[in-house]
Design a protein around this motif. Structure first.
Motif, short mmCIF file in Angstrom:
data_model
loop_
_atom_site.label_atom_id
_atom_site.label_comp_id
_atom_site.label_asym_id
_atom_site.label_seq_id
_atom_site.Cartn_x
_atom_site.Cartn_y
_atom_site.Cartn_z
N THR A 101 0.80 -1.22 0.00
CA THR A 101 0.00 0.00 0.00
C THR A 101 0.83 1.27 0.00
N SER B 205 -3.87 4.41 -3.76
CA SER B 205 -4.50 5.67 -3.40
C SER B 205 -5.80 5.39 -2.69
N ARG B 206 -6.00 6.02 -1.55
CA ARG B 206 -7.22 5.81 -0.78
C ARG B 206 -8.27 6.88 -1.06
N ARG B 207 -7.91 7.87 -1.88
CA ARG B 207 -8.86 8.94 -2.17
C ARG B 207 -9.91 8.46 -3.15
N ARG B 208 -11.10 8.92 -2.96
CA ARG B 208 -12.20 8.57 -3.84
C ARG B 208 -12.50 9.76 -4.74
N GLY B 209 -12.88 9.47 -5.96
CA GLY B 209 -13.30 10.52 -6.88
C GLY B 209 -14.70 11.00 -6.55
N THR B 210 -15.06 12.17 -7.03
CA THR B 210 -16.38 12.73 -6.81
C THR B 210 -17.34 12.12 -7.80
N ARG C 10 -14.00 14.56 -14.04
CA ARG C 10 -12.68 14.87 -13.51
C ARG C 10 -11.81 15.65 -14.48
#
Length: 120
Positions: free
Chosen positions: A15, A50-55, A92
């Protein structure tokens, strides 16, 4: 150095990306540049998660059919005002949203396929 990076990467269950691997190396007393760590990870085929989520802006209803392809993927026009195309840009993509005082607005564009001019 690559073996140490690989050990840290595997200890994190695959990770950690370059910034975290770099921080771990510094904590172990090994001083190496972050870009060097990123380069070595790339050469070794190691990539962090990456743990970020897209909108999510649009959700299509289940069971609802996709729009029909009325031009059958032929975007050529023989004269002006025969075929207009719209911008189906993903959310995006840069420039799709315009910040305003009351929030973000979505920018939609219609273009004439013959003259390539913006018509709406």
């Amino acid at each position: 150095m690559t073996e140490r990076i690989r050990a840290i990467y595997e200890a994190s269950f695959g990770t950690y990306g370059a910034p975290r691997v770099h921080a771990e190396l510094r904590a172990q007393g090994i001083y190496v540049g972050r870009k060097c760590v990123a380069r070595l990870m790339g050469q070794a085929g190691l990539q962090g998660v990456s743990r970020r989520r897209g909108t999510v802006t649009t959700r299509r209803s289940r069971g609802r059919a996709s729009p029909l392809d009325l031009v059958e993927r032929d975007f050529s026009a023989s004269a002006p005002d025969r075929l207009w195309v719209a911008d189906p840009a993903p959310p995006r993509r840069a420039g799709t949203y315009v910040p305003t005082g009351s929030g973000f607005l979505y920018l939609a564009v219609a273009r004439d396929a013959f003259s390539r001019r913006i018509v709406g």
